[in-house]
Design an enzyme around this catalytic site. Structure first.
Site, PDB file in Angstrom:
ATOM      1  N   THR A   1       6.765  12.570  40.447  1.00  0.00           N
ATOM      2  CA  THR A   1       7.923  13.090  40.025  1.00  0.00           C
ATOM      3  C   THR A   1       9.217  12.475  40.585  1.00  0.00           C
ATOM      4  O   THR A   1       9.172  12.320  41.812  1.00  0.00           O
ATOM      5  CB  THR A   1       7.941  14.491  40.382  1.00  0.00           C
ATOM      6  OG1 THR A   1       7.004  15.269  39.767  1.00  0.00           O
ATOM      7  CG2 THR A   1       9.116  15.128  39.849  1.00  0.00           C
TER       8      THR A   1
ATOM      9  N   ASP B   1       4.462   8.152  44.214  1.00  0.00           N
ATOM     10  CA  ASP B   1       4.755   9.323  43.843  1.00  0.00           C
ATOM     11  C   ASP B   1       5.181   9.843  42.683  1.00  0.00           C
ATOM     12  O   ASP B   1       5.857   8.925  41.855  1.00  0.00           O
ATOM     13  CB  ASP B   1       5.695  10.022  45.164  1.00  0.00           C
ATOM     14  CG  ASP B   1       6.129  11.567  44.627  1.00  0.00           C
ATOM     15  OD1 ASP B   1       5.135  12.225  44.845  1.00  0.00           O
ATOM     16  OD2 ASP B   1       7.185  11.777  44.303  1.00  0.00           O
TER      17      ASP B   1
END
Length: 700
Positions: free
Chosen positions: A379, A377
């Site tokens: 962020t 992922d």
């Protein structure tokens, strides 16, 4: 994670709002229900070991068979011949008690395994030795072997229990280092209070050299914080206002004011301890294999013993039949196998915990070595998860610092992450702003120095009917190419400058990607950001594949897509909105656990937010797997070779494995297995060195 995504991808658009007996009965993973139980088991086996060792020394020293083996003369004194049988019997009854009681339980459950094998070996040695002592036979004096067998098995179990408890023990030691009191700030000053008096939202003062008393967020001050016992990161890390700190870490060089966010069982330490306990209780394919091997070897030894006796008896050599059968049954005890897997698992769990790699499921750790794709992922995992100002440009006649001061004045009253990034970047005095007004989906507006100033994204320019001056075009393009959201500063109806705000890439991310590539692992990234933002980050880090503009609920579909291509996928994310994807992946890795450390959806949790920890998991998985199979091959292979030799399959060639030599080889195999497992302690899991790059390596 993901709480900045909409903003970053759309510019500055803002919408509206077990017991001891139980363990003896199963040498495998059953009953490992917490480190206190392991500590108790370790103490029991420690006591049994030392008492049995003291008793075994004279038994071995006065044994004629052992003396013949080493070529010395047994000391003679009144009653010397009775020392081995008397003390040997005590060792059998006292030191052998865990194995005898465990054998009874295995027999009752009709699940023969390690304990039944050990009990068989020491009981046969006990009976044969008494037969020799009483003059019924002259060649089966196994008192010394009985004593050594019990002592070595007790030592192995003690080491195993101590290692199993060490992972939690290391964390207990950290918890013990928490200060007894905390300095809580009040309206009148400060007061010393016990830790259990702290509550969420209390503000505490952490002085230089002091320990953070509870999980919290820095509200004032900055300091280098030593987080090594939590995250495995050897270097102190800079923590300032807005940064999270964990209870038990040390502010090394300055004072911090910390707002408490979690206390007691809600803290990271409490969560870590629960995870380690869960890992020790979880199943393991390798342990199941060792248990099956022990059951197989029990029947192998029993059949070999019966065949040995039958063949030699049929040949008319009854003394040899008895001696070789006894020898087969004694040396068939695979106590090396009993340590082969549990000790590796114990040490790997301990090493992982000390490095901030928290293994919730042993199966996840075992599978990690086969992973060929890691899906990150973006962020908060590859990036900091916090917006910062990364660029600015002003029109002619306006200084860059003046531009930033103008924007900071307008944004000062806003709580939006973009506003906080702009205000935080401005170090000087901020001009006064009046008549502040938020423009949902477009930006903000205020009056500064009697002049109307707007700050916002492309939607703001469209509403005002403005275009970016050509002299700022290059700055806008550069910001977009580097995954930044571009803000426009408008004064009195004219664009006077642009600011670039981005979720900055972590300096460790490039090292993590490079190290994964070095291990032959493909790296992919999933994000809700716009395609150009995602591609910019991927280009900077050298990521192989990008999934952009993906809603949190759809991330698990990307994991499925990769698996349908035949990839073995590890998903690395925060474990909150990434939970479905973490569960769907072959291995789910929660990064940056902090106070959310007890994430149920991940098989592995990294206590720090350093993505290089994923590489540490791969390194540990591969090292553990190698040690497991090395130990299994050595332990089981020794038995498969030694038993036939002891049975006399090469007697026709003049070679028979004597009881003494067989016993020494058996003991040596146990030592080899134990020492081989201990080599896992040399595996470097420090995220700052495991990748072969410094923590602050410049990104490309």
């Amino acid at each position: 994670m993901g709480h900045h995504r909409a903003h970053v991808s759309q510019g500055h658009e803002r919408g509206g709002g077990q017991t001891h007996e139980e363990h003896s009965g199963s040498h495998g993973h059953g009953g490992h229900d917490g480190h206190r139980g392991h500590d108790g088991h370790a103490e029991v086996f420690r006591r049994l070991f030392w008492v049995s060792l003291v008793l075994a020394v004279p038994v071995v020293a006065l044994s004629p068979m052992f003396a013949d083996l080493l070529g010395y003369t047994v000391p003679r004194f009144p009653g010397a011949s009775w020392v081995p049988p008397v003390l040997g019997s005590v060792v059998y009854a006292y030191g052998g008690r865990p194995f005898l009681t465990g054998a009874v339980q295995e027999a009752r459950a009709r699940k023969p395994g390690m304990m039944l094998l050990v009990a068989l070996a020491i009981t046969v040695a006990f009976a044969a030795s008494w037969a020799t002592t009483l003059g019924l036979t002259a060649t089966l004096d196994f008192w010394w072997e009985l004593a050594l067998l019990v002592v070595i098995m007790l030592l192995g179990h003690w080491l195993e229990m101590r290692a199993l408890g060490a992972a939690s023990g290391a964390l207990d030691a950290l918890a013990a280092l928490l200060p007894d009191t905390a300095e809580r700030l009040t309206d009148e000053g400060s007061e010393q209070v016990p830790l259990d008096a702290l509550r969420a939202d209390d503000v505490v003062l952490v002085r230089a050299g002091g320990r953070v008393p509870a999980d919290g967020v820095v509200v004032d001050g900055s300091a280098h914080v030593d987080e090594s016992m939590i995250s495995g990161e050897s270097r102190p890390l800079r923590r300032a206002a807005g940064d999270r700190v964990v209870g038990g870490t040390v502010a090394t060089d300055s004072t911090l004011r910390v707002r408490v966010t979690a206390v007691g069982s809600d803290t990271a330490l409490a969560g870590i301890q629960k995870l380690v306990a869960d890992a020790q209780a979880s199943g393991s394919r390798a342990q199941a294999l060792a248990d099956r091997a022990a059951a197989f070897l029990f029947w192998f030894a029993l059949v070999a013993g019966v065949l040995t006796f039958g063949v030699w008896a049929a040949l008319g050599d009854m003394p040899d039949a008895v001696e070789r059968t006894v020898t087969v049954l004694v040396i068939a005890c695979p106590h090396a196998l009993g340590l082969a897997i549990p000790l590796v698992i114990a040490i790997s769990t301990e090493r992982a915990a000390r490095a901030g790699v928290l293994v919730k499921s042993r199966l996840a750790l075992e599978r990690m070595r086969t992973v060929d794709t890691v899906l990150f992922d973006k962020t908060g995992t590859l990036t900091s998860g916090r917006l910062t100002l990364v660029g600015r440009a002003a029109v002619a006649g306006l200084d860059d610092d003046e531009l930033l001061a103008l924007a900071a004045a307008v944004e000062a009253d806003s709580e939006h992450p973009v506003a906080r990034a702009v205000v935080a970047a401005h170090a000087g005095d901020t001009p006064a702003a009046t008549d502040f007004r938020s423009l949902p989906g477009r930006g903000v507006r205020a009056v500064v120095g009697g002049r109307e100033v707007h700050v916002g994204g492309p939607a703001l320019l469209a509403e005002l009917g403005l275009e970016v001056p050509s002299e700022l075009g290059e700055a806008v393009t550069h910001g977009q190419q580097n995954a930044a959201s571009v803000l426009h500063v408008v004064r009195d109806g004219a664009v006077v400058g642009v600011l670039a705000v981005a979720d900055a890439v972590r300096p460790e991310s490039r090292a993590a990607v490079d190290a994964l590539h070095a291990h032959g692992v493909r790296v992919a990234m999933v994000t809700g950001d716009a395609q150009h933002v995602a591609q910019a980050v991927a280009h900077e880090l050298g990521i192989d594949e990008v999934f952009a503009e993906v809603l949190p609920a759809d991330k698990d579909a990307k994991v499925v897509e990769l698996r349908e291509r035949g990839r073995r996928v590890a998903m690395a994310g925060d474990g909150v909105n990434d939970a479905p994807a973490l569960t769907r992946a072959d291995v789910g890795i929660a990064i940056g656990a902090g106070t959310d450390v007890a994430i149920e959806s991940a098989g592995v949790v990294l206590a720090s937010d350093d993505p290089r920890g994923v590489v540490s998991v791969i390194v540990l998985s591969k090292a553990s797997y190698r040690k497991m199979w090395q130990n299994l091959v050595w332990a089981a292979g020794y038995n498969l070779i030694a038993v036939p030799l002891a049975a006399g399959v090469l007697a026709w060639a003049g070679f028979v494995l004597s009881p003494a030599v067989g016993a020494v080889m058996m003991s040596a195999s146990t030592v080899v297995v134990a020492l081989n497992a201990q080599l896992l302690r040399r595996v470097d899991l420090d995220p700052g060195t495991v990748t072969g790059r410094a923590a602050d390596s410049p990104s490309r």
